[in-house]
Scaffold this motif. Sequence first.
Motif, short mmCIF file in Angstrom:
data_model
loop_
_atom_site.label_atom_id
_atom_site.label_comp_id
_atom_site.label_asym_id
_atom_site.label_seq_id
_atom_site.Cartn_x
_atom_site.Cartn_y
_atom_site.Cartn_z
N ARG A 159 0.84 -1.20 0.00
CA ARG A 159 0.00 0.00 0.00
C ARG A 159 0.87 1.25 0.00
O ARG A 159 0.65 2.19 -0.78
CB ARG A 159 -0.93 0.00 1.21
CG ARG A 159 -1.90 1.17 1.23
CD ARG A 159 -2.83 1.14 2.45
NE ARG A 159 -3.59 -0.09 2.50
CZ ARG A 159 -3.45 -1.03 3.44
NH1 ARG A 159 -2.58 -0.88 4.41
NH2 ARG A 159 -4.18 -2.12 3.41
N ALA A 160 1.89 1.28 0.86
CA ALA A 160 2.79 2.44 0.93
C ALA A 160 3.52 2.65 -0.39
O ALA A 160 3.65 3.78 -0.87
CB ALA A 160 3.78 2.27 2.08
N LEU A 161 3.96 1.56 -0.99
CA LEU A 161 4.66 1.64 -2.28
C LEU A 161 3.75 2.25 -3.35
O LEU A 161 4.13 3.19 -4.05
CB LEU A 161 5.11 0.24 -2.69
CG LEU A 161 5.74 0.12 -4.07
CD1 LEU A 161 7.16 0.64 -4.03
CD2 LEU A 161 5.72 -1.34 -4.50
N TRP A 162 2.52 1.73 -3.44
CA TRP A 162 1.61 2.22 -4.48
C TRP A 162 1.08 3.61 -4.19
O TRP A 162 0.85 4.39 -5.11
CB TRP A 162 0.49 1.21 -4.71
CG TRP A 162 1.02 0.06 -5.50
CD1 TRP A 162 1.43 -1.16 -5.03
CD2 TRP A 162 1.29 0.05 -6.90
NE1 TRP A 162 1.92 -1.93 -6.05
CE2 TRP A 162 1.84 -1.21 -7.22
CE3 TRP A 162 1.11 0.98 -7.92
CZ2 TRP A 162 2.22 -1.55 -8.50
CZ3 TRP A 162 1.48 0.63 -9.21
CH2 TRP A 162 2.03 -0.62 -9.48
N GLU A 163 0.90 3.95 -2.93
CA GLU A 163 0.49 5.32 -2.62
C GLU A 163 1.57 6.31 -3.01
O GLU A 163 1.29 7.39 -3.51
CB GLU A 163 0.13 5.45 -1.13
CG GLU A 163 -1.22 4.85 -0.80
CD GLU A 163 -1.54 4.86 0.68
OE1 GLU A 163 -0.66 5.24 1.52
OE2 GLU A 163 -2.67 4.47 1.03
N GLY A 164 2.84 5.93 -2.77
CA GLY A 164 3.95 6.78 -3.18
C GLY A 164 3.97 6.97 -4.69
O GLY A 164 4.20 8.08 -5.20
N ARG A 165 3.73 5.90 -5.43
CA ARG A 165 3.71 5.99 -6.89
C ARG A 165 2.57 6.86 -7.39
O ARG A 165 2.74 7.68 -8.29
CB ARG A 165 3.61 4.59 -7.50
CG ARG A 165 4.88 3.79 -7.34
CD ARG A 165 4.73 2.39 -7.85
NE ARG A 165 6.00 1.68 -7.73
CZ ARG A 165 6.14 0.39 -7.90
NH1 ARG A 165 5.10 -0.37 -8.20
NH2 ARG A 165 7.33 -0.18 -7.77
N THR A 166 1.39 6.67 -6.82
CA THR A 166 0.25 7.48 -7.29
C THR A 166 0.42 8.94 -6.88
O THR A 166 0.01 9.84 -7.62
CB THR A 166 -1.09 6.92 -6.77
OG1 THR A 166 -1.07 6.86 -5.35
CG2 THR A 166 -1.38 5.56 -7.37
N ASP A 167 1.05 9.20 -5.73
CA ASP A 167 1.32 10.58 -5.32
C ASP A 167 2.28 11.26 -6.30
O ASP A 167 2.08 12.42 -6.69
CB ASP A 167 1.90 10.64 -3.91
CG ASP A 167 0.88 10.31 -2.83
OD1 ASP A 167 -0.34 10.27 -3.14
OD2 ASP A 167 1.30 10.09 -1.68
N ARG A 168 3.31 10.52 -6.72
CA ARG A 168 4.26 11.09 -7.70
C ARG A 168 3.58 11.33 -9.05
O ARG A 168 3.81 12.34 -9.71
CB ARG A 168 5.47 10.17 -7.86
CG ARG A 168 6.41 10.21 -6.67
CD ARG A 168 7.73 9.50 -6.92
NE ARG A 168 7.60 8.09 -7.27
CZ ARG A 168 7.45 7.11 -6.39
NH1 ARG A 168 7.41 7.39 -5.10
NH2 ARG A 168 7.36 5.85 -6.78
N LEU A 169 2.70 10.41 -9.44
CA LEU A 169 1.96 10.58 -10.69
C LEU A 169 1.06 11.81 -10.60
O LEU A 169 1.00 12.61 -11.53
CB LEU A 169 1.15 9.34 -11.02
CG LEU A 169 0.29 9.41 -12.29
CD1 LEU A 169 1.15 9.65 -13.52
CD2 LEU A 169 -0.53 8.13 -12.42
N GLU A 170 0.35 11.96 -9.50
CA GLU A 170 -0.52 13.12 -9.32
C GLU A 170 0.30 14.41 -9.38
O GLU A 170 -0.10 15.37 -10.05
CB GLU A 170 -1.24 13.03 -7.97
CG GLU A 170 -2.14 14.23 -7.69
CD GLU A 170 -2.77 14.15 -6.32
OE1 GLU A 170 -3.88 14.69 -6.18
OE2 GLU A 170 -2.15 13.58 -5.39
N HIS A 171 1.44 14.43 -8.71
CA HIS A 171 2.30 15.62 -8.73
C HIS A 171 2.76 15.92 -10.17
O HIS A 171 2.76 17.07 -10.60
CB HIS A 171 3.52 15.40 -7.82
CG HIS A 171 4.49 16.52 -7.86
ND1 HIS A 171 4.25 17.74 -7.27
CD2 HIS A 171 5.73 16.62 -8.43
CE1 HIS A 171 5.27 18.53 -7.48
NE2 HIS A 171 6.19 17.88 -8.18
N PHE A 172 3.15 14.89 -10.92
CA PHE A 172 3.57 15.06 -12.30
C PHE A 172 2.45 15.66 -13.14
O PHE A 172 2.66 16.61 -13.90
CB PHE A 172 4.00 13.71 -12.88
CG PHE A 172 4.24 13.74 -14.36
CD1 PHE A 172 5.40 14.29 -14.89
CD2 PHE A 172 3.29 13.23 -15.23
CE1 PHE A 172 5.61 14.34 -16.26
CE2 PHE A 172 3.49 13.27 -16.61
CZ PHE A 172 4.65 13.83 -17.12
#
Length: 113
Positions: free
Chosen positions: A90-103
């Motif tokens: 969950r932490a791994l995927w939340e980090g990825r989606t947060d980076r995608l949102e920021h991008f």
Amino acid sequence: MDYHSESLTGIFQALADPTRRAVLGRLGHGPASISDLAKPFDMALPSFMKHIRLLEESGLINTHKQGRIRTCTIERKSFAMVEDWLSTQRALWEGRTDRLEHFVITRDKEQSP
């Protein structure tokens, strides 16, 4: 971290079956005999015992025999291992989606007039 990959594989294989999930759900309320666990299922006892053996081999339940009655209990340590693995994922995927949102937000701001 390997999270005991063989153990997790066995656990997830055991959880893949609805009969085994139902047995675990019942055992979440407390210990039960094999015969009590088997009652709701329309299958022969030898077939049901295959489910019990798989749950026991995966480490999700323990069984003990007293006289003629075999009682099952849930093994909470195995669920803690699964919870730990899921939390990491969950932490791994939340980090990825947060980076995608920021991008996406940054790109949209740069492309705005």
